[in-house]
Design a protein around this motif. Structure first.
Motif, PDB file in Angstrom:
ATOM      1  N   ASN A 239       0.811  -1.229   0.000  1.00 45.52           N
ATOM      2  CA  ASN A 239       0.000   0.000   0.000  1.00 45.52           C
ATOM      3  C   ASN A 239       0.835   1.266   0.000  1.00 45.52           C
ATOM      4  O   ASN A 239       0.400   2.298   0.488  1.00 45.52           O
ATOM      5  N   ASP A 240       2.068   1.187  -0.527  1.00 42.65           N
ATOM      6  CA  ASP A 240       2.923   2.372  -0.500  1.00 42.65           C
ATOM      7  C   ASP A 240       3.635   2.528  -1.849  1.00 42.65           C
ATOM      8  O   ASP A 240       3.135   3.226  -2.732  1.00 42.65           O
ATOM      9  N   VAL A 241       4.751   1.847  -2.005  1.00 44.69           N
ATOM     10  CA  VAL A 241       5.576   2.031  -3.201  1.00 44.69           C
ATOM     11  C   VAL A 241       5.989   0.675  -3.743  1.00 44.69           C
ATOM     12  O   VAL A 241       6.273  -0.244  -2.982  1.00 44.69           O
ATOM     13  N   ALA A 242       6.011   0.541  -5.064  1.00 42.20           N
ATOM     14  CA  ALA A 242       6.604  -0.632  -5.701  1.00 42.20           C
ATOM     15  C   ALA A 242       7.676  -0.125  -6.653  1.00 42.20           C
ATOM     16  O   ALA A 242       7.411   0.731  -7.485  1.00 42.20           O
ATOM     17  N   SER A 243       8.899  -0.636  -6.489  1.00 37.25           N
ATOM     18  CA  SER A 243       9.994  -0.234  -7.375  1.00 37.25           C
ATOM     19  C   SER A 243      10.400  -1.418  -8.243  1.00 37.25           C
ATOM     20  O   SER A 243      10.487  -2.544  -7.759  1.00 37.25           O
ATOM     21  N   TYR A 244      10.653  -1.129  -9.499  1.00 38.51           N
ATOM     22  CA  TYR A 244      11.017  -2.177 -10.445  1.00 38.51           C
ATOM     23  C   TYR A 244      12.268  -1.752 -11.202  1.00 38.51           C
ATOM     24  O   TYR A 244      12.528  -0.565 -11.351  1.00 38.51           O
ATOM     25  N   GLU A 245      12.995  -2.755 -11.709  1.00 33.81           N
ATOM     26  CA  GLU A 245      14.004  -2.428 -12.709  1.00 33.81           C
ATOM     27  C   GLU A 245      13.815  -3.381 -13.877  1.00 33.81           C
ATOM     28  O   GLU A 245      13.138  -4.392 -13.754  1.00 33.81           O
ATOM     29  N   PHE A 246      14.416  -3.047 -15.016  1.00 36.39           N
ATOM     30  CA  PHE A 246      14.088  -3.839 -16.201  1.00 36.39           C
ATOM     31  C   PHE A 246      14.702  -5.223 -16.120  1.00 36.39           C
ATOM     32  O   PHE A 246      15.716  -5.440 -15.484  1.00 36.39           O
ATOM     33  N   ASN A 247      14.029  -6.153 -16.731  1.00 38.56           N
ATOM     34  CA  ASN A 247      14.377  -7.565 -16.658  1.00 38.56           C
ATOM     35  C   ASN A 247      15.378  -7.883 -17.769  1.00 38.56           C
ATOM     36  O   ASN A 247      15.022  -7.883 -18.937  1.00 38.56           O
ATOM     37  N   PRO A 248      16.643  -8.156 -17.415  1.00 37.00           N
ATOM     38  CA  PRO A 248      17.650  -8.390 -18.466  1.00 37.00           C
ATOM     39  C   PRO A 248      17.359  -9.645 -19.278  1.00 37.00           C
ATOM     40  O   PRO A 248      17.873  -9.795 -20.389  1.00 37.00           O
TER      41      PRO A 248
END
Lengths: 600, 337
Positions: A239-248
């Motif tokens: 219920n706050d933040v979701a951080s992602y980085e790209f999937n190599p």
């Protein structure tokens, strides 16, 4: 003396303000140097060193979902906010485009009878999977994962998407890349399981130990599913933040996709604040679900930082017309169908309902509450290709016509109190809906229209968590329907209308024995049931559309529902974001996030 | 003193058990359904299964005992395990308090939310106290002076303008027009160097400012009237007639005596720091504990609401005790034996 003191105080105050201004200016320069105007803290350095112009070269993108995702397992949380956040990671076999066309994702093509993917008897469908697809952990994606996903949802009692797997007798892996889905009965529309962001594929290796009663305790898995999609979650705060980085390991990396190296889904606040951040301040790139006063939204859009987009699917705000008598004096029989022996004293007359519908100015309802997020509609099934044009009379308000119609059926004001009577019963209705500013303003308008034709209206609103909650003991739920008319939005989860149109058959009538029924109006018609039966047996797409139109027209002409507004999802995009195309109302709004880029 | 603290702590235990029971009754009587927020496309039989697995349909007493055992046995054991990195008993099978909406342990979410809540509300609180007490004392000492009049005006304005108004006003002025501060709070931001510290200050500026104004307003009025009461006391006249300097009279004698009611107010406001500020957190998009509580209430996430309200209750009881002990330090006449 006093004056100098004041001057000194003012001078100090001015200095403080100036100091704040300076530090503000400095901060902006440092972030601007970082090259990403969207991240305020300058977190531009990613763990991967992106190739110039290649996948992950675009820095970070900030998506605002003011209702933040609570988890990332779409099978445990069926809300759109969770489904959206998971759709960056998990992918289905096929998804819908904004124009409701099926597009293969993990499958090579959409199986049909013509290409042999669907059996002639409509009892099975064979999906062929793309070769060489990798999970983000580097292991290969196979048919076993698809089979496992079916097992996961069917063996976990609280799987929210289990209706997607209804009617399936077995799912088997024919070989590494072929999945056979078999049905209990002929299924003309076999694209529910493993299609759309509501039913994506989970990795068997990760979720194997999380089936059944263990599902809820697998917090790490539910907060960090391994997927085949363009992004990998790096930090999830419920219920706050979701951080992602790209999937190599994403299959599109060779084609320089995705462009953005990082995605941040920022939650919290409210719809208006999100709209301001994207449209007025330009501090975020996307804002989801902006149900904001249309005038406020238009003013913000005028700032020129972003654009509001609407994605239409099948959601329709409608009036449900109670076909049974909700009179409190009836006790246990209140709003009970009772085999058709408890009809409503006047709302079972389709002409009276038609008059109520004619009196409504739908465009005004849209202008007041929905703006770009709505269109007037006269249909329960609003979307092409099964969009009916037979009821378009309702698009123009016709108070005179409504009055004439009421006079014609004998609903006249015989006792001079300004309210008409029909067979001795005054046309006085209790009209309820959930508590929501837009709905209450629309309720007021509808009441004023009905005042003009001599129908008295009592308004009521109920907190959404009670109204839509399934508490059988509560008299205030929409299922109980202790009112004459109620208003809410409903729609189909799929562009195929079969499941949705099945809501108004006789066996779905809500009664105290069948509280889970979906036929809230308590409508029962042999014609409708027969026509619906035909729909479930017809495979031909054109004929299915024809039947849908007929079913739609029946519900409207029989006065079961009064459709008001075809509602869209409304989101705002920063003008620097390119490649979004139309907003997808049928699937994840992030369905093509791998194609999004930034210019300027 | 030691005995007094022990006695008070022992009384607190049954108090808290009763509080937890009362909270449970209220939550049980309140309408709401954890599946109400699901889309209408999720069929009723699936909803019923979800309610069943969540334990929503269990009898009241069973749910209460389950929660009590999770709160007082499972969670402390789990915390001990994590802190000392040991395994106590059957830790795999032990059920923690799981939220109904996220299915994650409630305590973990609370710990995740604590930093931003304490950063913002704690700073606002300290700032509020630091502003309020000097302003209150000076206003009282120089009653009806320009300073007192301005102070009265500002604190009345600060107190009567609700946060949802001043907050939005601050965003419009400082974010939209002046572009000084971000309009939302990034909870993932980490302070690593000077620039990131400056950013942290900037994202805190508006919520802290708005809240500090609100806190200081009430507290300064309170301090002012308390100091005024004391200034007219006989002991002040005695002190002055002894020839003590004004500073000493004011700071040693008057202030110390005036602080007793103020300390009560301050101590009882401290649990509020942990409870979060629901409106401020919503306006400035700070996902702190207040936001967590209101989200849980709206989602009918009973385990989360129960745990949060119980922790707030426990903190209130605890700070009440702290306040009582502080009286003794401020005023030697107060004895506990």
């Amino acid at each position: 003396m006093k004056r100098t003191k004041w001057l000194a105080l003012f001078a100090v105050f001015a200095m403080v303000l100036a100091a704040c201004g300076d530090s503000g200016g400095d901060g902006t320069t440092t972030t601007a140097d970082g090259g990403t105007p969207t991240t305020e803290d300058g977190t531009t350095d990613t763990t991967q060193a992106p190739v110039e112009g290649g996948a992950g070269s675009g820095g970070a993108i900030t998506l605002l979902q003011w209702q933040a995702p609570s988890g990332l397992n779409p099978f445990l949380s069926g809300g759109t906010k969770e489904l959206l956040a998971a759709s960056l990671i998990l992918e289905p076999l096929a998804e819908y485009s904004p124009s409701a066309e099926l597009v293969p994702v993990l499958a090579t093509e959409i199986p049909t009878v013509d290409n042999g993917g669907v059996s002639e008897d409509l009892m099975s469908v064979t999906w062929t999977l793309n070769e060489g697809i990798m999970w983000s952990d580097g292991t290969p994606f196979t048919a076993d994962d698809v089979v496992f996903t079916w097992e996961y949802c069917t063996q976990t009692p609280d799987c929210t998407q289990s209706s997607f797997f209804g009617g399936i007798s077995s799912v088997t892996a024919v070989d590494e890349l072929t999945v056979l889905v078999e049905f209990d009965a002929p299924t003309p529309f076999p694209y529910n399981a493993f299609v759309t962001y509501q039913s994506p594929i989970l990795q068997k290796a990760q979720f194997e130990a999380c089936v059944g009663a263990n599902a809820a305790a697998c917090t790490d898995e539910n907060f960090g599913p391994i997927g085949t999609g363009p992004y990998v979650v790096t930090d999830f705060r419920t219920n706050d933040v979701a951080s992602y980085e790209f999937n190599p390991n994403y299959r599109g990396v060779a084609a320089d996709k995705p462009f953005f190296s990082e995605v941040v889904i920022q939650g919290g606040g409210d719809a208006e604040g999100s709209a301001r951040s994207v449209l007025e301040l330009g501090e975020a790139d996307y804002g989801w679900n902006l149900q904001v006063d249309p005038n406020v939204l238009a003013n913000m859009e005028a700032a020129g930082n972003g654009t509001v987009k609407a994605g239409f699917a099948s959601n329709v705000e409608r009036l449900m017309i109670n076909q049974t008598n909700p009179d409190p004096a009836l006790g246990d029989l209140r709003s009970e169908y009772d085999g058709g022996n408890n009809p409503h004293p006047f709302l079972t007359n389709p002409d009276i309902v038609r008059a109520l519908s004619m009196a409504i100015n739908r465009q005004e309802l849209v202008d007041v509450g929905y703006g770009a997020g709505g269109q007037p509609t006269c249909n329960v099934w609003p979307a092409p290709p099964a969009q009916s044009t037979n009821n378009d009379w309702c698009l123009t308000q016709d108070v005179e016509g409504a009055i004439a119609l009421l006079d014609e059926v004998g609903a006249v004001d015989s006792d001079g109190d300004g309210i008409r009577e029909y067979e001795g019963t005054p046309l006085s209705v209790l009209y309820q809906t959930s508590t929501n500013a837009v709905r209450q303003s629309n309720q007021e308008l509808v009441k004023s229209y009905w005042d003009q034709i001599g129908v008295e209206t009592e308004l009521r609103n109920i907190d959404a968590s009670v109204f839509f909650g399934g508490d059988q003991a509560s008299p205030d739920t929409y299922q109980k329907f202790f009112a004459d008319i109620e208003m809410y939005t409903n729609g189909s989860g799929s562009p195929d209308p079969q499941t949705y149109m099945g809501n108004w058959t006789c066996d779905q009538v809500v009664t105290s024995d069948n509280f889970g029924g979906s036929n809230i109006s308590r409508y029962c018609s042999a014609d409708y049931d027969a026509l619906y039966q035909e729909l479930t047996e017809t495979a031909d797409a054109d004929r299915r559309a024809e039947i849908t139109i007929q079913l739609n027209d029946l519900t409207v002409n029989d006065g079961v529902m009064v459709p008001l507004i075809w509602r869209a999802s409304v989101s705002a995009f920063s003008n620097t974001i390119q490649g979004v195309g139309d907003l997808n109302g049928w699937d994840s709004e992030y369905w093509n996030i791998e194609d999004w880029t930034r210019s300027g | 003193m030691g005995q007094y603290i022990i006695r008070r702590t022992l009384i607190a235990i049954p108090t808290l058990v009763v509080i937890s029971f009362v909270i449970f009754i209220i939550l049980d009587l309140a309408p709401g359904d954890p599946t109400a927020s699901l889309p209408l496309t999720v069929p009723p039989e699936v909803r019923e299964r979800i309610r069943e697995t969540l334990g929503f349909n269990d009898p009241f007493l069973i749910r209460w005992f389950k929660w009590m055992s999770q709160m007082f046995i499972a969670e402390p054991l789990n915390a001990t395990e994590q802190v000392f990195n040991v395994s106590l008993g059957d830790s795999e099978e032990r059920l923690r308090i799981l939220s109904w909406s996220s299915r994650a342990p409630v305590i973990d979410t609370i710990l995740e939310r604590l930093p931003q809540t304490i950063w913002v509300l704690g700073t606002a609180f300290i700032l509020g106290v630091l502003i309020a007490i000097p302003v209150g004392v000076i206003s009282a000492y120089k009653q009806y002076s320009a300073f007192d009049n301005v102070g009265t005006f500002v604190s009345m304005a600060g107190y009567s303008m609700p946060v949802f108004f001043t907050g939005v006003l601050a965003i419009v002025i400082f974010s939209v027009w002046l572009d000084w501060f971000p309009s939302f709070y990034d909870t993932t931001h980490k302070v690593t160097d000077f620039d990131s510290f400056v950013f942290q200050l900037k994202q805190m500026a508006m919520p802290v400012g708005v809240l500090a104004l609100f806190n200081a307003a009430a507290l300064s009025r309170f301090t002012r009237s308390s100091v005024l009461d004391n200034l007219n006391e006989d002991y002040v006249r005695t002190a002055r007639s002894k020839g003590l300097r004004e500073n000493r009279v004011l700071l040693r004698h008057v202030l110390r005596n005036s602080l007793i009611p103020v300390v009560t107010l301050i101590a009882l406001q401290i649990p509020g720091i942990f409870a979060g500020a629901i409106i401020t957190e919503t306006i400035f998009r700070i996902n702190g504990l207040g936001k967590y509580l209101i989200d849980s209430i709206l989602a009918a996430d009973i385990p989360a609401v129960q745990t949060l309200t119980f922790i707030f209750a426990a903190l209130t009881v605890f700070f009440n005790l702290i306040a009582d002990v502080t009286y003794g330090l401020l005023d030697p006449r107060i004895r506990y034996d």
